[in-house]
Design an enzyme around this catalytic site. Structure first.
Site, PDB file in Angstrom:
ATOM      1  N   LYS A   1       0.903  -1.312   0.236  1.00 38.85           N
ATOM      2  CA  LYS A   1       0.301   0.372  -0.411  1.00 38.85           C
ATOM      3  C   LYS A   1       0.748   0.870  -0.162  1.00 38.85           C
ATOM      4  O   LYS A   1       2.159   1.202   0.404  1.00 38.85           O
ATOM      5  CB  LYS A   1      -0.813  -0.029   1.397  1.00 38.85           C
ATOM      6  CG  LYS A   1      -1.820   1.078   1.358  1.00 38.85           C
ATOM      7  CD  LYS A   1      -2.887   0.889   2.364  1.00 38.85           C
ATOM      8  CE  LYS A   1      -3.419   2.113   2.308  1.00 38.85           C
ATOM      9  NZ  LYS A   1      -4.155   1.747   4.421  1.00 38.85           N
TER      10      LYS A   1
ATOM     11  N   SER B   1      -9.130   0.671   9.077  1.00 33.09           N
ATOM     12  CA  SER B   1      -8.688   0.981   7.253  1.00 33.09           C
ATOM     13  C   SER B   1      -7.914  -0.158   6.745  1.00 33.09           C
ATOM     14  O   SER B   1      -7.561  -0.658   5.428  1.00 33.09           O
ATOM     15  CB  SER B   1      -7.319   1.735   6.686  1.00 33.09           C
ATOM     16  OG  SER B   1      -7.738   2.949   6.995  1.00 33.09           O
TER      17      SER B   1
ATOM     18  N   SER C   1      -8.316   2.388   4.331  1.00 32.77           N
ATOM     19  CA  SER C   1      -8.656   3.026   3.657  1.00 32.77           C
ATOM     20  C   SER C   1      -7.165   2.133   2.178  1.00 32.77           C
ATOM     21  O   SER C   1      -6.535   2.070   0.916  1.00 32.77           O
ATOM     22  CB  SER C   1      -7.048   4.065   4.050  1.00 32.77           C
ATOM     23  OG  SER C   1      -5.905   3.659   4.449  1.00 32.77           O
TER      24      SER C   1
END
Length: 470
Positions: free
Chosen positions: A74, A175, A151
């Site tokens: 990520k 997230s 996220s």
């Protein structure tokens, strides 16, 4: 080969590579082709490695439990040497590349993972969706008008589409667990200090954590084994556990004392479909021999939420200042809510920030007392059944953003404030076939209990064959 990850998890494919039933290069190139095709539909990966950068990933991968497995990291909370970490922001897209891997990324490589790219995230991970102005919205493979959450939505989307068996994810308020819930995946947020964030000391006053989203429980457990442990000078370190986390998935959890919630703490009511999902899961747990009862932990949800906002705003301002290294964001460099958070953070006093951190600690003690009576707390992962694209906007007022945020983090953010482990497990489904993640929380350091329970539920109510259409 094209649909390998629909029938094998990462550990199983690594065994095929280790036994030379599949060539590592063959796996790499086939996976990259599948990822590129999938990304054309989902917009989940921001950067694909190629040429020398990809070759360096191949060479750096060790012969650990995930030997030869392609992996994406990520664009938040983790540096990969030779590439920038954009944090989902146009302002940081051109900053210098990282000179070194962060500690967790170095451990990923030693575990055998071949990093092939970076996955999409909301700007600074602020939104529980993945629709950054820089890079664009990621689509949920379950339905094209839905968000995969955030996220860590980029990672969740490619795993849900079975283009990868697992992918890196981070969690500062939910997230990992939010996209796991919306995409029908397993997602575990570890305890504070379980995985080092080095070279940084902490994020969000200790609320931030990282691991992955995965199809199988055992992949998350094995990756936790590979990444767990401190680095010199870490401000927190979770307690040692007896045996490996992977071993925990191979033994029964015993008879657990499980409490469940019919609504978020401090709320009046919850969607009846979610209440029914909790009640169904409670019955499943009783059938497995656990002691289940309704009970609510005693903490001030409103005060904890206000403290979380204070910490988030102060960190947003400070992180922008530190990362900018003297540069000043222009009018279009930051999304409106990010800018508003930073401006609010600029005005937060030391007194207010310390009081917010003290509220984190007070909440942690209150949850600690609750987990002396119970082993597990059950609820839905989020207080809604789906998330249409555009539901949580970063281009309006703070008031509107926070109103849209509230149901997304109603169950998750308290776990970050308190530092306790929590997981989303894809056990229930809406009438139209969308996944509903069930949220399980345990006391500090009790990841092994969660993983053992998750493996038991996976065996009794498997989800790996439930996958998006197409």
């Amino acid at each position: 080969m094209e649909d390998l990850f629909a029938t094998h998890d990462a550990l199983a494919v690594a065994e095929l590579v280790r036994g030379r039933q599949i060539g590592a290069r063959e796996l790499l190139h086939a996976t990259l082709a599948r990822l590129r095709e999938t990304n054309g539909r989902l917009n989940a990966i921001t950067d694909f490695y190629a040429g020398e950068l990809l070759e360096r990933s191949v060479v750096a991968a060790g012969d650990g439990p995930f030997q030869g497995i392609p992996f994406v990291v990520k664009q938040l909370m983790a540096d990969c040497a030779g590439t920038p970490t954009t944090v989902g922001s146009r302002f940081f897209a051109r900053e210098p590349v990282a000179a070194n891997d962060s500690a967790a990324v170095a451990r990923m490589r030693r575990a055998g993972l071949v990093i092939v790219g970076r996955s999409n995230t909301s700007e600074f991970g602020l939104a529980p969706t993945t629709e950054p102005a820089f890079g664009g919205a990621t689509v949920n493979p379950w339905r094209a008008d839905l968000s995969p959450g955030g996220s860590s939505g980029g990672s969740a989307a490619v795993v849900a589409a079975r283009a990868l068996p697992m992918a890196h994810a981070t969690d500062g308020g939910g997230s990992i667990r939010i996209p796991a819930s919306l995409c029908g995946l397993f997602g575990l947020k570890p305890s504070r200090g379980r995985i080092s964030l080095a070279p940084i000391g902490e994020t969000l006053a200790g609320a931030g954590a990282q691991l992955c989203v995965s199809i199988s429980v055992r992949d998350s457990a094995a990756l936790l084994d590979a990444l767990a442990g401190g680095e010199a000078g870490d401000p927190y370190r979770a307690p040692e556990t007896e045996g490996s986390f992977l071993d925990a998935t191979k033994r029964g959890p015993g008879k657990l004392r499980i409490a469940f919630l019919r609504k978020p703490v401090g709320w009046e009511a919850m969607d009846p479909a979610l209440v029914a999902a909790v009640e169904c899961t409670a019955k499943r747990l009783e059938a497995l021999g656990h002691q289940v009862e309704e009970a609510t932990p005693a903490y001030d949800a409103a005060a904890a939420g206000e403290a979380f906002g204070t910490v988030m705003c102060a960190n947003t301002f400070t992180n922008i200042q530190v990362r900018a290294n003297g540069r000043v964001p222009g009018p279009g460099d930051l999304e409106p809510v990010t800018r508003l958070y930073a401006e609010k953070g600029r005005g937060i006093s030391a007194h207010d920030y310390i009081r917010a951190v003290q509220m984190f600690h007070r909440t942690g003690r209150q949850l600690g007392a609750f987990f002396e009576r119970f082993d597990i707390l059950l609820s839905p992962t989020i207080a809604r059944t789906s998330l249409p694209l555009g539901s949580v906007r970063m281009d309006g007022s703070l008031e509107r953003y926070e109103e849209e945020l509230a149901p997304m983090v109603a169950f998750t953010s308290v776990c970050n404030a308190a530092g306790v482990p929590a997981m989303s497990v894809p056990l229930e489904w809406t009438e139209d076939g969308l996944p509903i993640g069930m949220h399980f929380v345990a006391g500090y350091g009790a990841e092994a209990t969660l993983l053992s329970l998750a493996a038991q539920l996976e065996g009794a109510h498997p989800w790996c064959d439930r996958r998006p259409p197409g």
